[in-house]
Design a protein around this motif. Structure first.
Motif, PDB file in Angstrom:
ATOM      1  N   GLU A  84       0.833   7.117  -2.535  1.00  0.00           N
ATOM      2  CA  GLU A  84       0.608   8.459  -2.910  1.00  0.00           C
ATOM      3  C   GLU A  84       1.337   7.393  -4.298  1.00  0.00           C
ATOM      4  O   GLU A  84       2.122   6.353  -4.080  1.00  0.00           O
ATOM      5  CB  GLU A  84       0.893   9.764  -3.311  1.00  0.00           C
ATOM      6  CG  GLU A  84       2.237   9.735  -3.114  1.00  0.00           C
ATOM      7  CD  GLU A  84       2.299  11.240  -2.632  1.00  0.00           C
ATOM      8  OE1 GLU A  84       3.382  11.523  -1.327  1.00  0.00           O
ATOM      9  OE2 GLU A  84       3.137  12.110  -3.519  1.00  0.00           O
ATOM     10  N   VAL A  85       0.694   8.031  -5.449  1.00  0.00           N
ATOM     11  CA  VAL A  85       1.372   7.286  -7.017  1.00  0.00           C
ATOM     12  C   VAL A  85       2.847   8.832  -7.013  1.00  0.00           C
ATOM     13  O   VAL A  85       1.955   9.418  -7.085  1.00  0.00           O
ATOM     14  CB  VAL A  85       0.144   7.785  -7.475  1.00  0.00           C
ATOM     15  CG1 VAL A  85       1.093   7.441  -9.366  1.00  0.00           C
ATOM     16  CG2 VAL A  85      -0.952   6.530  -7.387  1.00  0.00           C
ATOM     17  N   GLN A 108       0.531  -1.246  -0.156  1.00  0.00           N
ATOM     18  CA  GLN A 108      -0.026   0.121  -0.047  1.00  0.00           C
ATOM     19  C   GLN A 108       0.694   1.356   0.041  1.00  0.00           C
ATOM     20  O   GLN A 108       1.729   1.550   0.975  1.00  0.00           O
ATOM     21  CB  GLN A 108      -0.671   0.063   0.839  1.00  0.00           C
ATOM     22  CG  GLN A 108      -1.269   1.551   1.585  1.00  0.00           C
ATOM     23  CD  GLN A 108      -3.224   1.190   0.552  1.00  0.00           C
ATOM     24  OE1 GLN A 108      -3.266   0.177   0.635  1.00  0.00           O
ATOM     25  NE2 GLN A 108      -3.075   2.790  -0.046  1.00  0.00           N
ATOM     26  N   LYS A 127       5.593   2.866 -14.931  1.00  0.00           N
ATOM     27  CA  LYS A 127       3.812   3.798 -15.510  1.00  0.00           C
ATOM     28  C   LYS A 127       3.556   3.277 -16.654  1.00  0.00           C
ATOM     29  O   LYS A 127       1.951   2.915 -16.590  1.00  0.00           O
ATOM     30  CB  LYS A 127       4.518   5.047 -15.296  1.00  0.00           C
ATOM     31  CG  LYS A 127       3.614   6.274 -15.422  1.00  0.00           C
ATOM     32  CD  LYS A 127       4.239   7.695 -15.846  1.00  0.00           C
ATOM     33  CE  LYS A 127       2.315   8.688 -15.480  1.00  0.00           C
ATOM     34  NZ  LYS A 127       3.224   9.769 -15.775  1.00  0.00           N
ATOM     35  N   ARG A 164      -0.476  -2.921 -10.454  1.00  0.00           N
ATOM     36  CA  ARG A 164      -0.657  -2.129  -9.452  1.00  0.00           C
ATOM     37  C   ARG A 164      -2.131  -1.894 -10.089  1.00  0.00           C
ATOM     38  O   ARG A 164      -2.752  -2.207 -10.775  1.00  0.00           O
ATOM     39  CB  ARG A 164       0.382  -1.244  -9.929  1.00  0.00           C
ATOM     40  CG  ARG A 164      -0.208  -0.707 -11.390  1.00  0.00           C
ATOM     41  CD  ARG A 164       1.598   0.591 -11.213  1.00  0.00           C
ATOM     42  NE  ARG A 164       0.443   1.123 -12.715  1.00  0.00           N
ATOM     43  CZ  ARG A 164       0.924   2.049 -14.198  1.00  0.00           C
ATOM     44  NH1 ARG A 164       1.546   0.790 -14.712  1.00  0.00           N
ATOM     45  NH2 ARG A 164       0.420   2.754 -14.324  1.00  0.00           N
ATOM     46  N   ASP A 165      -2.413  -0.913  -8.867  1.00  0.00           N
ATOM     47  CA  ASP A 165      -4.081  -0.053  -8.846  1.00  0.00           C
ATOM     48  C   ASP A 165      -3.654   0.997  -8.313  1.00  0.00           C
ATOM     49  O   ASP A 165      -3.020   1.193  -6.989  1.00  0.00           O
ATOM     50  CB  ASP A 165      -4.939  -0.925  -7.942  1.00  0.00           C
ATOM     51  CG  ASP A 165      -6.091  -0.444  -7.839  1.00  0.00           C
ATOM     52  OD1 ASP A 165      -6.112   0.395  -8.346  1.00  0.00           O
ATOM     53  OD2 ASP A 165      -7.097  -0.908  -7.703  1.00  0.00           O
ATOM     54  N   ASP A 166      -3.482   1.696  -9.360  1.00  0.00           N
ATOM     55  CA  ASP A 166      -3.774   3.479  -9.349  1.00  0.00           C
ATOM     56  C   ASP A 166      -4.652   3.847  -7.931  1.00  0.00           C
ATOM     57  O   ASP A 166      -3.838   4.815  -7.851  1.00  0.00           O
ATOM     58  CB  ASP A 166      -2.413   4.245  -9.906  1.00  0.00           C
ATOM     59  CG  ASP A 166      -1.608   3.883 -10.840  1.00  0.00           C
ATOM     60  OD1 ASP A 166      -1.193   3.933 -12.013  1.00  0.00           O
ATOM     61  OD2 ASP A 166      -0.624   3.264 -10.008  1.00  0.00           O
ATOM     62  N   ASP A 167      -5.205   3.644  -8.443  1.00  0.00           N
ATOM     63  CA  ASP A 167      -6.627   4.462  -7.623  1.00  0.00           C
ATOM     64  C   ASP A 167      -6.272   3.649  -6.635  1.00  0.00           C
ATOM     65  O   ASP A 167      -6.568   4.461  -5.170  1.00  0.00           O
ATOM     66  CB  ASP A 167      -7.897   3.757  -7.862  1.00  0.00           C
ATOM     67  CG  ASP A 167      -7.954   4.599  -9.611  1.00  0.00           C
ATOM     68  OD1 ASP A 167      -8.820   3.638 -10.065  1.00  0.00           O
ATOM     69  OD2 ASP A 167      -8.125   5.148  -9.388  1.00  0.00           O
ATOM     70  N   ARG A 168      -5.845   2.947  -5.741  1.00  0.00           N
ATOM     71  CA  ARG A 168      -6.243   2.938  -4.273  1.00  0.00           C
ATOM     72  C   ARG A 168      -4.930   3.411  -3.378  1.00  0.00           C
ATOM     73  O   ARG A 168      -4.954   3.615  -2.443  1.00  0.00           O
ATOM     74  CB  ARG A 168      -5.499   0.369  -3.822  1.00  0.00           C
ATOM     75  CG  ARG A 168      -6.899   0.610  -4.030  1.00  0.00           C
ATOM     76  CD  ARG A 168      -6.946  -1.593  -3.425  1.00  0.00           C
ATOM     77  NE  ARG A 168      -8.425  -2.037  -4.649  1.00  0.00           N
ATOM     78  CZ  ARG A 168      -9.113  -1.904  -3.719  1.00  0.00           C
ATOM     79  NH1 ARG A 168      -9.331  -1.432  -2.687  1.00  0.00           N
ATOM     80  NH2 ARG A 168      -9.917  -2.898  -4.364  1.00  0.00           N
ATOM     81  N   PRO A 169      -3.224   3.307  -3.643  1.00  0.00           N
ATOM     82  CA  PRO A 169      -2.417   2.956  -4.641  1.00  0.00           C
ATOM     83  C   PRO A 169      -2.041   1.724  -4.339  1.00  0.00           C
ATOM     84  O   PRO A 169      -1.602   2.002  -3.410  1.00  0.00           O
ATOM     85  CB  PRO A 169      -1.689   3.797  -4.803  1.00  0.00           C
ATOM     86  CG  PRO A 169      -1.572   5.258  -4.337  1.00  0.00           C
ATOM     87  CD  PRO A 169      -3.021   5.251  -3.558  1.00  0.00           C
ATOM     88  N   THR A 170      -1.971   0.889  -4.711  1.00  0.00           N
ATOM     89  CA  THR A 170      -1.128  -0.677  -4.266  1.00  0.00           C
ATOM     90  C   THR A 170      -0.703  -1.384  -5.346  1.00  0.00           C
ATOM     91  O   THR A 170      -1.087  -1.168  -6.454  1.00  0.00           O
ATOM     92  CB  THR A 170      -2.236  -1.611  -3.673  1.00  0.00           C
ATOM     93  OG1 THR A 170      -2.998  -0.889  -3.066  1.00  0.00           O
ATOM     94  CG2 THR A 170      -1.687  -2.979  -3.430  1.00  0.00           C
TER      95      THR A 170
END
Length: 115
Positions: A26-27, A23, A53, A71-77
């Motif tokens: 931030e991105v 976790q 990226k 990766r999941d940039d919305d979580r970002p995880t």
């Protein structure tokens, strides 16, 4: 600096699977690479996998075909799906975020593959 926290480690039998998560706070801005490293007892830390990226991935040959980074940039995880685990995969696993102006590491999480 991006803050990173790993989870999902533990003990698994040979041939089993685990998914590690990292976790982030931030991105990273600009171009970045998100990566997993590992360090086994008595050995140097080594690269396991990374994803840029733009979604380009690279893998250590020892895990190619068994591990999958995403990766999941919305979580970002960042995730590391590990399949067909072997005793030699036993190590402390670290996630890393490399941006244009920062280089951050997680605290590490233990993965033990043993019967």
């Amino acid at each position: 600096q991006v803050q990173l926290v790993e989870s999902g480690g533990g003990l698994v039998q040979p041939g089993g699977s685990l998914t590690l998560s990292c976790q982030g706070s931030e991105v990273p801005s600009g171009f970045y690479i998100l990566a997993w490293y590992r360090q086994a007892p008595g050995k140097e830390r080594e690269h396991v996998a990374d994803i840029s990226k733009f979604g380009i991935t690279t893998y250590n040959p020892s895990v190619e075909g068994r591990f999958h980074i995403s990766r999941d940039d919305d979580r970002p995880t960042i995730y590391l799906q590990m399949n067909d685990l072997k005793p030699e995969d036993t190590a402390v696993y670290y996630c890393r975020s490399i941006g244009s102006e920062e280089d951050s590491w997680g605290q590490g999480i233990q993965v033990t593959v043993s019967s």
